[in-house]
Design an enzyme around this catalytic site. Structure first.
Site, PDB file in Angstrom:
ATOM      1  N   SER A   6       3.642   4.090  -4.152  1.00 11.98           N
ATOM      2  CA  SER A   6       3.775   3.892  -2.706  1.00 11.98           C
ATOM      3  C   SER A   6       4.956   4.695  -2.204  1.00 11.98           C
ATOM      4  CB  SER A   6       4.005   2.414  -2.386  1.00 11.98           C
ATOM      5  OG  SER A   6       4.446   2.297  -1.043  1.00 11.98           O
ATOM      6  N   HIS A  31      -0.420   6.058  -2.526  1.00 10.76           N
ATOM      7  CA  HIS A  31      -0.546   4.891  -1.651  1.00 10.76           C
ATOM      8  C   HIS A  31       0.315   5.100  -0.414  1.00 10.76           C
ATOM      9  CE1 HIS A  31      -1.471   0.597  -0.976  1.00 10.76           C
ATOM     10  NE2 HIS A  31      -0.219   0.474  -0.540  1.00 10.76           N
ATOM     11  N   ASP A  33       1.459   3.447   3.124  1.00  9.00           N
ATOM     12  CA  ASP A  33       1.576   2.182   3.847  1.00  9.00           C
ATOM     13  C   ASP A  33       1.808   2.421   5.328  1.00  9.00           C
ATOM     14  OD1 ASP A  33       1.439   0.058   1.802  1.00  9.00           O
ATOM     15  OD2 ASP A  33       3.206   1.064   0.968  1.00  9.00           O
ATOM     16  N   MET A  35       2.269   0.878   8.962  1.00  7.56           N
ATOM     17  CA  MET A  35       2.696  -0.379   9.606  1.00  7.56           C
ATOM     18  C   MET A  35       2.921  -0.143  11.091  1.00  7.56           C
ATOM     19  SD  MET A  35       5.518  -1.550   6.841  1.00  7.56           S
ATOM     20  CE  MET A  35       5.186  -1.557   5.082  1.00  7.56           C
ATOM     21  N   HIS A  64      -3.245   2.245   3.218  1.00  2.57           N
ATOM     22  CA  HIS A  64      -3.191   0.786   3.394  1.00  2.57           C
ATOM     23  C   HIS A  64      -2.761   0.509   4.833  1.00  2.57           C
ATOM     24  CE1 HIS A  64      -0.856  -3.156   2.157  1.00  2.57           C
ATOM     25  NE2 HIS A  64      -1.851  -3.400   3.001  1.00  2.57           N
ATOM     26  N   MET A  66      -1.664  -1.672   7.627  1.00  2.00           N
ATOM     27  CA  MET A  66      -1.101  -2.968   8.047  1.00  2.00           C
ATOM     28  C   MET A  66      -0.952  -2.896   9.554  1.00  2.00           C
ATOM     29  SD  MET A  66       1.599  -3.365   4.926  1.00  2.00           S
ATOM     30  CE  MET A  66       1.416  -1.659   4.448  1.00  2.00           C
ATOM     31  N   MET A 135      -2.523  -8.730  -2.048  1.00  2.00           N
ATOM     32  CA  MET A 135      -1.078  -8.569  -1.855  1.00  2.00           C
ATOM     33  C   MET A 135      -0.327  -9.535  -2.766  1.00  2.00           C
ATOM     34  SD  MET A 135      -0.721  -6.105   0.260  1.00  2.00           S
ATOM     35  CE  MET A 135       1.075  -6.188   0.243  1.00  2.00           C
ATOM     36  N   ASP A 173      -0.478  -5.095  -5.079  1.00  2.00           N
ATOM     37  CA  ASP A 173       0.538  -4.344  -4.326  1.00  2.00           C
ATOM     38  C   ASP A 173       1.698  -5.268  -3.991  1.00  2.00           C
ATOM     39  OD1 ASP A 173       1.919  -2.673  -2.586  1.00  2.00           O
ATOM     40  OD2 ASP A 173       0.349  -2.626  -1.046  1.00  2.00           O
TER      41      ASP A 173
HETATM   42  C1  DX5 Z   1       4.330  -3.734   1.285  1.00  2.00           C
HETATM   43  C2  DX5 Z   1       3.555  -2.490   0.920  1.00  2.00           C
HETATM   44  C3  DX5 Z   1       3.740  -2.048  -0.469  1.00  2.00           C
HETATM   45  C4  DX5 Z   1       5.147  -1.665  -0.842  1.00  2.00           C
HETATM   46  C5  DX5 Z   1       5.327  -1.970  -2.280  1.00  2.00           C
HETATM   47  O1  DX5 Z   1       3.938  -4.139   2.562  1.00  2.00           O
HETATM   48  O2  DX5 Z   1       2.158  -2.717   1.102  1.00  2.00           O
HETATM   49  O3  DX5 Z   1       2.837  -0.984  -0.780  1.00  2.00           O
HETATM   50  O4  DX5 Z   1       5.445  -0.323  -0.616  1.00  2.00           O
HETATM   51  O5  DX5 Z   1       6.648  -1.747  -2.603  1.00  2.00           O
HETATM   52  P1  DX5 Z   1       7.298  -2.319  -3.939  1.00  2.00           P
HETATM   53  O6  DX5 Z   1       6.526  -1.723  -5.087  1.00  2.00           O
HETATM   54  O7  DX5 Z   1       8.693  -1.842  -3.849  1.00  2.00           O
HETATM   55  O8  DX5 Z   1       7.160  -3.813  -3.896  1.00  2.00           O
HETATM   56 ZN    ZN Z   2       0.716  -1.183   0.392  1.00  2.00          ZN
END
Ligand code: DX5
Ligand code: ZN
Length: 219
Positions: A6, A31, A33, A35, A64, A66, A135, A173
């Protein structure tokens, strides 16, 4: 066993280089993310950033989302070159329609479950998707602790996938490292997202290799 670094945990001023380094290190998926500051209390990056990264890398992009309205923005992520687009069951878009839109757009749809959402919530959609993401932290931030009690959810979904004879990927994740990854692998996960545990290590190739081997060794 697939490893999906990620980039949320990387130095964003060097996003291209860090992504390329993870690709060279043997990562299976990148990956990404996304948001929106509404579905989760944090803002990361959007489709233009993913689009600019796409021509520089050849590994699949695992986006991903969010965000509260995945259907409204799905086109942007399809055009940005996403290979997998996962969105939350808890978001506000119609689920069947969003899955279909992503599929028609040429990407692989997936569904994500927050910690509070039970395994059974994804069952009606299992035959229509390519990936389920459980998650193992509350979505929104990297660097949180792995929730081991999510493993019963992973196991229930694994059993349902196998009972139906499906090849849906089962991803975890949040808080994944060489200790927690094997726990998730044992419960039935086969795609491992890792941010901070990979990017904090000096040798990415060794880090990706060790994580993959430790997960593979657990089953
Ligand atoms: C959290 C994300 C993850 C995050 C994981 O909302 O979806 O993908 O980057 O990070 P680590 O591996 O540091 O928990
Ligand atoms: Zn993620």
């Amino acid at each position: 066993m697939k490893i999906a670094p990620s980039v949320l945990a990387c130095d964003f001023s060097r996003l291209g280089e860090e992504s390329l380094a993870m690709e060279a290190a043997g990562a299976d998926l990148l990956h990404l993310d996304v948001m929106d500051g509404h579905f989760v209390p944090n803002i990361s990056f959007g489709a233009p950033v993913i689009k600019s990264l796409r021509p520089r890398l050849s590994i699949p992009f695992d986006v991903h989302l969010m965000i509260s309205e995945p259907l409204r923005y799905a086109k942007d992520f399809l055009q940005a070159g996403a290979d997998y687009i996962t969105f939350h069951l808890e978001a506000d878009s119609p689920i069947d329609q969003t899955i279909e839109f992503i599929r028609q757009g040429g990407a692989k749809p997936g569904l994500v479950l927050k910690p509070v959402t039970p395994a059974e919530a994804v069952f009606p959609y299992l035959d229509q998707i390519d990936m389920v993401l459980v998650m193992t932290v509350e979505p929104g931030f990297g660097g949180q602790s792995f929730m081991e009690h999510m493993m019963s959810k992973v196991a229930v979904i694994r059993q349902e996938i196998d009972n139906r004879g499906l090849s849906v990927l089962l991803q975890v994740d949040g808080g994944i490292d060489d200790t927690t990854g094997p726990i998730a692998a044992k419960a039935g996960a086969n795609v491992f997202v890792a941010g901070s545990s990979l990017f904090r290590q000096p040798d990415y190739a060794a880090a990706v290799h060790t994580l993959r081997e430790s997960c593979a060794g657990a089953v």
